[in-house]
Design an enzyme around this catalytic site. Structure first.
Site, mmCIF file in Angstrom:
data_model
loop_
_atom_site.group_PDB
_atom_site.id
_atom_site.type_symbol
_atom_site.label_atom_id
_atom_site.label_comp_id
_atom_site.label_asym_id
_atom_site.label_seq_id
_atom_site.Cartn_x
_atom_site.Cartn_y
_atom_site.Cartn_z
ATOM 1 N N SER A 1 -11.272 -0.587 -1.295
ATOM 2 C CA SER A 1 -9.972 -1.234 -1.135
ATOM 3 C C SER A 1 -9.797 -2.519 -1.931
ATOM 4 O O SER A 1 -8.667 -2.916 -2.208
ATOM 5 C CB SER A 1 -9.718 -1.526 0.345
ATOM 6 O OG SER A 1 -10.741 -2.349 0.877
ATOM 7 N N ASN B 1 0.823 -1.212 0.000
ATOM 8 C CA ASN B 1 0.000 0.000 0.000
ATOM 9 C C ASN B 1 0.858 1.263 0.000
ATOM 10 O O ASN B 1 0.337 2.362 0.211
ATOM 11 C CB ASN B 1 -0.917 0.018 1.228
ATOM 12 C CG ASN B 1 -1.983 -1.054 1.166
ATOM 13 O OD1 ASN B 1 -2.431 -1.436 0.094
ATOM 14 N ND2 ASN B 1 -2.391 -1.551 2.310
ATOM 15 N N HIS C 1 -7.412 4.917 0.948
ATOM 16 C CA HIS C 1 -6.650 4.554 -0.250
ATOM 17 C C HIS C 1 -6.536 5.702 -1.250
ATOM 18 O O HIS C 1 -5.992 5.519 -2.344
ATOM 19 C CB HIS C 1 -7.283 3.331 -0.912
ATOM 20 C CG HIS C 1 -7.222 2.116 -0.044
ATOM 21 N ND1 HIS C 1 -6.122 1.283 0.007
ATOM 22 C CD2 HIS C 1 -8.112 1.610 0.840
ATOM 23 C CE1 HIS C 1 -6.339 0.320 0.881
ATOM 24 N NE2 HIS C 1 -7.544 0.494 1.397
ATOM 25 N N ASP D 1 -14.333 7.469 4.189
ATOM 26 C CA ASP D 1 -13.027 6.875 4.485
ATOM 27 C C ASP D 1 -12.150 6.995 3.235
ATOM 28 O O ASP D 1 -12.385 6.326 2.238
ATOM 29 C CB ASP D 1 -13.208 5.413 4.878
ATOM 30 C CG ASP D 1 -11.897 4.740 5.272
ATOM 31 O OD1 ASP D 1 -10.825 5.282 4.955
ATOM 32 O OD2 ASP D 1 -11.943 3.670 5.903
ATOM 33 N N GLU E 1 -16.501 4.384 1.590
ATOM 34 C CA GLU E 1 -15.094 4.615 1.243
ATOM 35 C C GLU E 1 -15.084 5.510 0.009
ATOM 36 O O GLU E 1 -16.076 5.568 -0.728
ATOM 37 C CB GLU E 1 -14.383 3.298 0.936
ATOM 38 C CG GLU E 1 -14.246 2.369 2.133
ATOM 39 C CD GLU E 1 -13.486 1.089 1.785
ATOM 40 O OE1 GLU E 1 -12.344 1.186 1.279
ATOM 41 O OE2 GLU E 1 -14.042 0.004 2.021
ATOM 42 N N LYS F 1 -0.381 4.158 4.348
ATOM 43 C CA LYS F 1 -0.406 3.735 2.952
ATOM 44 C C LYS F 1 0.459 4.697 2.136
ATOM 45 O O LYS F 1 1.679 4.625 2.201
ATOM 46 C CB LYS F 1 -1.850 3.634 2.481
ATOM 47 C CG LYS F 1 -2.616 2.542 3.261
ATOM 48 C CD LYS F 1 -4.046 2.422 2.842
ATOM 49 C CE LYS F 1 -4.720 1.247 3.530
ATOM 50 N NZ LYS F 1 -4.807 1.357 4.998
ATOM 51 N N HIS G 1 -14.985 -1.306 4.215
ATOM 52 C CA HIS G 1 -13.915 -2.091 4.832
ATOM 53 C C HIS G 1 -14.376 -2.766 6.129
ATOM 54 O O HIS G 1 -15.281 -2.281 6.816
ATOM 55 C CB HIS G 1 -12.728 -1.162 5.122
ATOM 56 C CG HIS G 1 -11.483 -1.880 5.503
ATOM 57 N ND1 HIS G 1 -11.108 -2.071 6.819
ATOM 58 C CD2 HIS G 1 -10.516 -2.445 4.750
ATOM 59 C CE1 HIS G 1 -9.957 -2.720 6.851
ATOM 60 N NE2 HIS G 1 -9.578 -2.963 5.615
#
Length: 382
Positions: free
Chosen positions: A179, A43, A208, A205, A175, A239, A131
């Protein structure tokens, strides 16, 4: 004990038994069982953890500062060093929020925020593919929750319409970059839902997306111009920022509630001050890493294009799934690619839904076309 043995045997028969790999990172490569492979499971999206010049510059500065290797306690006791509040001020300023709060990990953030803010009069409305940390936080909250089909915002609105008069507040959770699929939430649509219905908080969120999307690396909310309308923006440092920890950017009111009610914050020894200083150092550099972000997007697009019809069409980011479906077949393909010099891992249920086992290809900015081309050729031929 016999029950546990049967459990492990069942997982093994299904091709879902996990074990900890013995690996040695080596620049953008990884060494396992004496084999050097391109690391497609990291990541570290901007390749910052392997940037020796950045590390050298930071350590030269850090040697002159008093930055302990342990905070020795919770931030509510004696662990609240100035470096934490300096980072939080920088985060709040960058995101245009009144406050920010730093946590030990993204998991801590997601399992702690929702239980602190939700109660029996709260409905948590969430995308079905968020997630595991968010799912755990939802369950711990004790609040009623409903899930809408992945990115089915019409269904989300139907649930809002049916629920808005029943609950004191609704927390809408997503998200930004998912992910496992690498696809991107429609934040404009979610913002419209938040604005059309009363007492809705939007929780995004960006784990990523931080570092790799947006003009200055702040994520999809920055890229889409929706930052002012996100009530709780969560990001991680482990990440693209090549460090450790997480944060939420929010209002002062929500910040103060979290300080008083969020158990992972209250009852955890804080991150080492030296670690927080490294995070702060890299965060200040993010706006100047636009070329890395553009390079990453070009590489990712080339892989996604090669995998059209096999999972590449799902992704809109640097996370690209190669859908195999069956867990055993996925394990065999991962082993084949490792023999060819590519460290890909099989992602299997329960991490992903049954029948969707896949390779999760994680592209990083320190790779180049020469590294990626042979991978594309191998996967296209499969």
């Amino acid at each position: 004990m016999e029950t546990y043995k049967v459990l492990l045997e069942t997982l093994e028969r299904a091709g879902n038994l996990r074990s900890l790999p013995l690996i040695e990172p080596y620049d953008k490569w990884i060494i396992r069982d004496g084999r050097k492979m391109l690391n497609l499971s990291s990541n570290d999206y901007l390749g910052l953890s392997r940037d020796m010049q950045l590390r050298k510059e930071f350590l030269t500065w850090a040697m002159e500062e008093y930055l302990p290797l342990s905070s020795t306690s919770s931030r509510l006791l004696t662990g609240n060093y100035p470096v934490y509040t300096e980072l939080e001020k920088a985060l709040a300023s960058a995101y245009g929020k009144e406050s920010a709060l730093v946590f030990n990990s993204g998991y801590h953030a997601n399992v702690g925020i929702l239980p602190a803010l939700a109660d029996k009069e709260t409905l948590i409305l969430t995308d079905k593919l968020v997630h595991a940390s968010l799912i755990d936080g939802i369950r711990l909250s004790g609040a009623t929750y409903k899930r809408f089909r992945h990115q089915d915002y019409e269904q989300a609105e139907q649930i809002l319409q049916a629920s808005v008069r029943t609950y004191k507040r609704i927390i809408l959770v997503t998200e930004s970059i998912f992910s496992m699929d690498g696809d991107i939430a429609d934040l404009h649509r979610l913002v419209r839902l938040k604005q059309e219905y009363p007492n809705v908080l939007l929780y995004v969120d960006e784990a990523h997306a931080i570092g790799v999307r947006g003009k200055t690396g702040l994520g999809i909310a920055e890229e889409s111009g929706t930052l002012p309308n996100v009530d709780l923006l969560v990001g991680t440092f482990g990440k693209a920022l090549a460090s450790m920890g997480a944060f939420v950017a929010c209002s002062r009111l929500l910040h103060d509630v979290l300080v008083n009610r969020m158990r992972p914050l209250i009852f955890s020894t804080a991150l080492p001050p030296l670690q927080v200083a490294w995070t702060s150092y890299l965060f200040q550099l993010l706006p100047h890493m636009e070329e890395r972000r553009k390079h990453l997007q070009r590489l990712s697009a080339s892989v996604a294009q090669a995998l059209q019809g096999k999972g590449g069409e799902i992704s809109s980011s640097h996370i690209i799934p190669y859908i195999v479906k069956d867990s055993e077949d996925c394990l065999r393909l991962a082993e084949f690619l490792q023999r060819k010099g590519f460290y890909c891992l099989a992602i299997r249920p329960p991490t992903v839904p049954q029948g969707t086992a896949r390779l999760r290809l994680s592209i990083t900015a320190d790779m180049d076309e020469e590294n990626i081309r042979p991978l594309n050729e191998l996967l296209v031929d499969k």
